[in-house]
Write a protein that holds these residues in place. Structure first.
Motif, short mmCIF file in Angstrom:
data_model
loop_
_atom_site.label_atom_id
_atom_site.label_comp_id
_atom_site.label_asym_id
_atom_site.label_seq_id
_atom_site.Cartn_x
_atom_site.Cartn_y
_atom_site.Cartn_z
N LEU A 87 0.79 -1.25 0.10
CA LEU A 87 -0.17 -0.05 -0.06
C LEU A 87 0.81 1.26 0.00
O LEU A 87 1.65 1.60 0.84
CB LEU A 87 -1.01 0.07 1.34
N LEU A 88 0.68 1.87 -0.79
CA LEU A 88 1.85 3.24 -1.19
C LEU A 88 1.17 4.45 -1.16
O LEU A 88 -0.22 4.51 -1.51
CB LEU A 88 2.61 2.75 -2.72
N ASN A 89 1.73 5.37 -0.53
CA ASN A 89 1.41 6.82 -0.67
C ASN A 89 -0.03 7.15 -0.03
O ASN A 89 -0.85 7.71 -0.27
CB ASN A 89 1.04 7.27 -2.28
N LEU A 90 -0.23 6.48 1.20
CA LEU A 90 -1.01 6.52 1.94
C LEU A 90 -1.24 7.81 3.00
O LEU A 90 -0.20 7.96 3.71
CB LEU A 90 -1.24 5.44 3.05
N VAL A 91 -2.03 8.74 2.51
CA VAL A 91 -1.96 9.96 3.35
C VAL A 91 -2.75 9.94 4.54
O VAL A 91 -4.03 9.64 4.34
CB VAL A 91 -2.36 11.10 2.47
N GLU A 92 -2.22 10.29 5.71
CA GLU A 92 -3.00 9.94 6.94
C GLU A 92 -2.35 10.49 8.21
O GLU A 92 -1.49 11.12 7.95
CB GLU A 92 -3.05 8.21 7.10
N LEU A 93 -3.59 10.65 9.11
CA LEU A 93 -2.96 11.28 10.29
C LEU A 93 -1.99 10.39 11.20
O LEU A 93 -2.18 9.19 11.14
CB LEU A 93 -4.17 11.86 11.29
N PHE A 94 -0.67 11.21 11.71
CA PHE A 94 0.08 10.49 12.38
C PHE A 94 0.62 11.59 13.37
O PHE A 94 0.65 12.62 13.16
CB PHE A 94 1.37 10.11 11.59
N PRO A 95 1.17 10.98 14.68
CA PRO A 95 1.51 11.90 15.45
C PRO A 95 2.92 12.89 15.27
O PRO A 95 3.73 12.03 14.68
CB PRO A 95 1.68 11.05 16.81
N THR A 96 2.70 13.92 15.58
CA THR A 96 4.17 14.49 15.61
C THR A 96 4.96 14.21 16.64
O THR A 96 4.59 13.16 17.51
CB THR A 96 3.96 16.17 15.56
N ARG A 97 6.35 14.70 16.97
CA ARG A 97 6.98 14.38 18.13
C ARG A 97 6.47 14.98 19.35
O ARG A 97 6.54 14.31 20.68
CB ARG A 97 8.46 14.85 17.99
N GLU A 98 5.38 15.93 19.02
CA GLU A 98 4.84 16.56 20.19
C GLU A 98 3.60 15.80 20.49
O GLU A 98 2.63 16.17 21.32
CB GLU A 98 4.65 18.01 19.95
N ARG A 99 3.39 14.67 19.78
CA ARG A 99 2.14 13.76 20.00
C ARG A 99 0.84 14.59 19.53
O ARG A 99 -0.22 14.25 19.90
CB ARG A 99 2.03 13.40 21.27
N LEU A 100 1.06 15.33 18.50
CA LEU A 100 -0.30 16.04 18.14
C LEU A 100 -0.59 15.60 16.67
O LEU A 100 0.45 15.24 15.88
CB LEU A 100 0.08 17.47 17.97
N PRO A 101 -1.57 15.37 16.25
CA PRO A 101 -2.19 14.78 14.82
C PRO A 101 -1.55 15.71 13.74
O PRO A 101 -1.86 16.90 13.78
CB PRO A 101 -3.68 14.72 14.75
#
Length: 245
Positions: A87-101
């Motif tokens: 599965l390629l180029n999945l654009v999704e929400l992921f946490p930053t280092r500050e744990r923000l989406p």
């Protein structure tokens, strides 16, 4: 020493991890068939809220990420594990280092054992902003325009015509890249921008909703709950509490 003998003495996991540690802003991970984390680089560990990669071993997404993220990650894992296709180029929400989406782009590929059976998943996660700035894909160029006008009324047919596509073609291309329709992307983008304003301002929730393109307050609450599994007010209070010394 024969090449095969020499290669068998290597510790590939350790070597690969060290390589990915030197690639800036790249998250790398490996999971087994049960979607348990086997290894990853330091960048992945930091985005998961831990200090070392050793702290990740054997853990699952639902232990490390909000439920709405973990469910999405697991669903995609199962597709790769069951089909043996990436599965390629999945654009999704992921946490930053500050744990923000925040928006990131994920690549997931299957790992095979010597018998050719799928035995796990390997993946990378990168900043979505970098993709937007470097890509010549007309669909991603369209996303830039959506982001610049997210609070305004969006006509999907008009957007499709602007890049020489039919609405059906745009829907297919969009879903292949984002795993959601253009309309769903617009709503999720608005919710994400609203969540940022809830964290960093004290402005009334109704005002924030309207500025982000939601003119029906109940609709805003419903969509916000779909993404974050909590109300806008509870979301704001949680971050205010965490910011209190």
């Amino acid at each position: 020493m024969k090449l095969r003998t020499w290669f068998s003495q290597l510790d590939p996991a350790r070597s690969v991890n060290q390589l990915f540690d030197y690639i800036p802003d790249l998250i790398y991970f490996v999971k087994d068939r049960e979607s348990r984390i086997v290894t990853g680089n330091l960048e992945f560990a930091h985005h998961c809220g831990v200090r070392t990669t050793e702290e990740l071993q054997g853990r699952t997404d639902d232990e490390l990420f909000p439920a709405y993220m973990a469910r999405k990650f697991l669903a995609d894992d199962r597709v790769v594990l069951s089909t043996g296709a990436p599965l390629l180029n999945l654009v999704e929400l992921f946490p930053t280092r500050e744990r923000l989406p925040e928006w990131f782009i994920t690549q997931k590929i299957p790992l095979f054992d010597r018998r050719g059976r799928v035995c796990g998943i390997c993946g990378t996660v990168q900043s979505y902003e970098d993709l937007l700035n470097s890509s010549q894909d007309p669909v991603l160029d369209l996303v830039k325009r959506i982001r610049a006008n997210y609070a305004n009324s969006v006509s999907i047919p008009a957007l499709a015509r602007s890049i020489g596509m039919s609405q059906r073609q745009l829907e297919r291309r969009f879903h292949a890249t984002f795993r959601m329709s253009p309309r769903q992307f617009v709503v999720r983008l608005r919710v994400l921008i609203a969540s940022d304003r809830l964290r960093h301002t004290d402005r009334p929730i109704t005002e924030i909703a309207q500025e982000c393109g939601f003119y029906d307050h109940s609709s805003f609450i419903r969509h916000f709950r779909t993404v974050f599994e909590t109300s806008p007010l509870a979301y704001r209070k949680r971050f205010q509490a965490s910011a209190t010394p």
